[in-house]
Design a protein around this motif. Sequence first.
Motif, short mmCIF file in Angstrom:
data_model
loop_
_atom_site.label_atom_id
_atom_site.label_comp_id
_atom_site.label_asym_id
_atom_site.label_seq_id
_atom_site.Cartn_x
_atom_site.Cartn_y
_atom_site.Cartn_z
N ALA A 272 -16.43 -34.87 143.46
CA ALA A 272 -17.51 -34.04 144.14
C ALA A 272 -18.87 -34.51 143.87
O ALA A 272 -19.65 -34.49 144.64
N GLU A 273 -19.14 -34.92 142.52
CA GLU A 273 -20.49 -35.33 142.19
C GLU A 273 -20.59 -36.59 142.98
O GLU A 273 -21.94 -36.56 143.43
N LEU A 274 -19.93 -37.57 143.20
CA LEU A 274 -20.08 -38.85 143.87
C LEU A 274 -20.30 -38.51 145.16
O LEU A 274 -21.22 -39.30 146.02
N ALA B 96 -23.81 -39.39 147.44
CA ALA B 96 -23.90 -40.05 148.51
C ALA B 96 -24.57 -39.48 149.56
O ALA B 96 -25.44 -40.14 150.07
N VAL B 97 -24.47 -38.02 149.74
CA VAL B 97 -25.00 -37.31 150.76
C VAL B 97 -26.57 -37.32 150.58
O VAL B 97 -27.26 -37.39 151.41
N ALA C 160 -28.21 -39.75 149.00
CA ALA C 160 -28.61 -40.89 149.12
C ALA C 160 -28.98 -41.30 150.70
O ALA C 160 -29.95 -41.90 150.87
N LYS C 161 -28.08 -40.77 151.35
CA LYS C 161 -28.21 -40.88 152.87
C LYS C 161 -29.61 -39.92 153.44
O LYS C 161 -30.27 -40.48 154.08
N LYS C 162 -29.62 -39.02 152.75
CA LYS C 162 -30.78 -38.25 153.17
C LYS C 162 -32.17 -38.84 152.68
O LYS C 162 -33.19 -38.95 153.55
N THR C 163 -31.91 -39.62 151.50
CA THR C 163 -33.38 -40.19 151.01
C THR C 163 -33.73 -41.14 152.03
O THR C 163 -34.74 -41.62 152.41
N ALA C 164 -32.50 -41.98 152.14
CA ALA C 164 -32.56 -43.22 152.97
C ALA C 164 -33.24 -42.94 154.37
O ALA C 164 -33.99 -43.63 155.10
N PHE C 165 -32.77 -41.90 154.93
CA PHE C 165 -33.29 -41.52 156.61
C PHE C 165 -34.43 -41.11 156.42
O PHE C 165 -35.27 -41.53 157.36
#
Length: 294
Positions: free
Chosen positions: A100-102, A106-107, A109-114
Amino acid sequence: MTRHARNCTAGTVYTYHERKKDTSSSGYGSKEVRLGKDSVKEFDCCCLTLQPCKNPVITPDGYLYDKEAILEYIIHQKREIARKLKEFEKQKTKLETEKAELCKAAVEAKKTAFVKKETNPVADNMEQKKLAVESQVPTSLSNMETGKDKTLPSFWIPNLTPHAQPTQVKKPEEKVRCPMSKKPLRLKDLIDVTFTPIKDGDSKTALIAKQARYVCAVTNDVLGNSVPCAVLRTSGNVVTMECLDKIIKKDMVDPTNSKKLMEKDIIPLQRGSSGFSGAGINLKAKRDGAALQA
């Protein structure tokens, strides 16, 4: 003085005796031994304690146990199963938490990249070009030429040192199994056994010291490892297979209590052996060792 043509060690054949001698001294090859009578359990002894049973019980497969010993075994196995189940559930909860933490990371990281891509698209294109250049085949054999010196772990830095994962605990089986047949064993499946003691008039000699201890409940034939016998489920009495074939199976009635018998009520007793090859029991023990390579 007579003249010998060849010495005793000049044979052209590697004899069986020489091969056995070399195998025993070197430790290589398979070793076989034939078990004697002293290495075989008596028919009325417990399969766990190897001593004469005080309160004998038998499994549906014909293995004899002392009631106290098999109850201790079942309780111990249930405790071990409960302990392993608790450990497995703890590991399962830990793995689910880490997963769950991973997923959450990951979510994020996707938000930050977006957000980074939307705020500065030029820098994102430059970063993609940089990754494309790094993905090309390097011209040097060194791993540090393309800037990987900062990403590769270093064995002298504790936080970058790779560490082994703990051994995964497998889910244990929740059934208690018979120590001899390895089949599921339940307490209600155990059948009480009644041995008919021999009437020899000797009350001073201990039971374990006697060679002949019990007799057939019907014919009074002496029981032993060389005499195949069976247990009748309806009464728990022990009779010989000869009595079973010649007397009991004709009417399928228990002679001790006149109850009707079925095939499943006749349990052949798993016995040891008398030490002779005609006993019908496998008395050979084999251990495979390392083989010599040519």
